[in-house]
Design an enzyme around this catalytic site. Sequence first.
Site, PDB file in Angstrom:
ATOM      1  N   THR A  40      -7.666  43.204  55.136  1.00 23.30           N
ATOM      2  CA  THR A  40      -8.237  43.140  53.792  1.00 23.30           C
ATOM      3  C   THR A  40      -8.250  44.551  53.231  1.00 23.30           C
ATOM      4  O   THR A  40      -9.001  45.411  53.701  1.00 23.30           O
ATOM      5  CB  THR A  40      -9.662  42.566  53.818  1.00 23.30           C
ATOM      6  OG1 THR A  40      -9.615  41.220  54.311  1.00 23.30           O
ATOM      7  CG2 THR A  40     -10.268  42.566  52.425  1.00 23.30           C
ATOM      8  N   LYS A  88      -8.709  37.278  48.146  1.00 22.73           N
ATOM      9  CA  LYS A  88      -9.700  37.587  49.182  1.00 22.73           C
ATOM     10  C   LYS A  88     -10.938  38.242  48.563  1.00 22.73           C
ATOM     11  O   LYS A  88     -12.066  37.993  48.992  1.00 22.73           O
ATOM     12  CB  LYS A  88      -9.092  38.501  50.243  1.00 22.73           C
ATOM     13  CG  LYS A  88     -10.054  38.905  51.358  1.00 22.73           C
ATOM     14  CD  LYS A  88     -10.569  37.714  52.171  1.00 22.73           C
ATOM     15  CE  LYS A  88     -11.565  38.142  53.240  1.00 22.73           C
ATOM     16  NZ  LYS A  88     -10.929  38.849  54.371  1.00 22.73           N
ATOM     17  N   LYS A  98     -17.216  47.157  52.522  1.00 22.83           N
ATOM     18  CA  LYS A  98     -15.867  47.654  52.235  1.00 22.83           C
ATOM     19  C   LYS A  98     -15.132  46.678  51.323  1.00 22.83           C
ATOM     20  O   LYS A  98     -14.535  47.068  50.313  1.00 22.83           O
ATOM     21  CB  LYS A  98     -15.119  47.863  53.549  1.00 22.83           C
ATOM     22  CG  LYS A  98     -13.692  48.390  53.420  1.00 22.83           C
ATOM     23  CD  LYS A  98     -12.643  47.279  53.465  1.00 22.83           C
ATOM     24  CE  LYS A  98     -12.576  46.606  54.815  1.00 22.83           C
ATOM     25  NZ  LYS A  98     -11.470  45.613  54.883  1.00 22.83           N
TER      26      LYS A  98
END
Length: 306
Positions: free
Chosen positions: A105, A180, A248
């Site tokens: 990711t 995502k 993050k």
Amino acid sequence: MTSPLSIAFLGLGVMGGPMTGHLARSGHRVTAFNRSEKRAARWQETWAEEGLEIAFAKTPAEAAREADIVFICVGNDDDLREVALGDRGALAAMRSGSLLVDHTTVSADMARHLAKEAGACGIETLDAPVSGGEAGAVNGQLAVMCGGSSKAMDRARPVMDCYAKSIVHVGPSGAGQTAKMANQMCIAGVLGGLSEAIRLAEAAGLDLGRTYEAISGGAAQSWQMDNRWNTMTAEKFDFGFAIDWMRKDLGYALDEAKRLGLSSPITALVDQFYADVQAAGGGRHDTSALITRLPKGASENTRIQG
């Protein structure tokens, strides 16, 4: 089952390790690389006990040199840049016509940059972040959201089938990462509401098991409720997807929203709540530890009896 291929898998974390095992069990010739030699040795021992033949390389380039497809699953933009584009990175050693699939990711900008660099070498890419957590990786039940060409999808899909329950081609390079981000924004919002709902039920003196039974059969039902209600009410958070990683991911989402001229106040608020949990020492706890930011409330005389 696709015909056996030469596969490189770079990154043997809680997601990448199980995914690599699935590829080997499917009959592919797999070479693995991990930056931590200690973790690589643990996986090597585990797979040897199972009878899986997985080779290990000392650099990403060494792992990628003979691969038909290179898979990567590391931590963030910087990690991907090092493993894919560094001096000993995979891209410099990959053959023209091979395929690079990134399960990390990362930011959409990083995905687009990698696609551009790879394309200049005659290599196609997919940005293919996953959802489903460690359990999904272990059980081969991951959801994969992909950005890239239809040709790349056609090559990668039958290989990814061994560890995925859902594979969706969202759009061009960067689209998988943006999907995502949307996924993580949804999770953050749901966990925010779920945390407050549990604290309400606790403060009111409700039976938490019966409360879950009552509301999980209706419109409030969610994966987070079904899989985290019991652990949240038991204050157990030493598992799952770490808050450090969620922050993050939400950072990427907030940056992309800003680039697109959007306001994301709910995501920004939950991200700040996660920062508070981090500051209290909960950065490695599961994302459901968001509830620990909310104190338990109500005195005994306000509780529902009977």
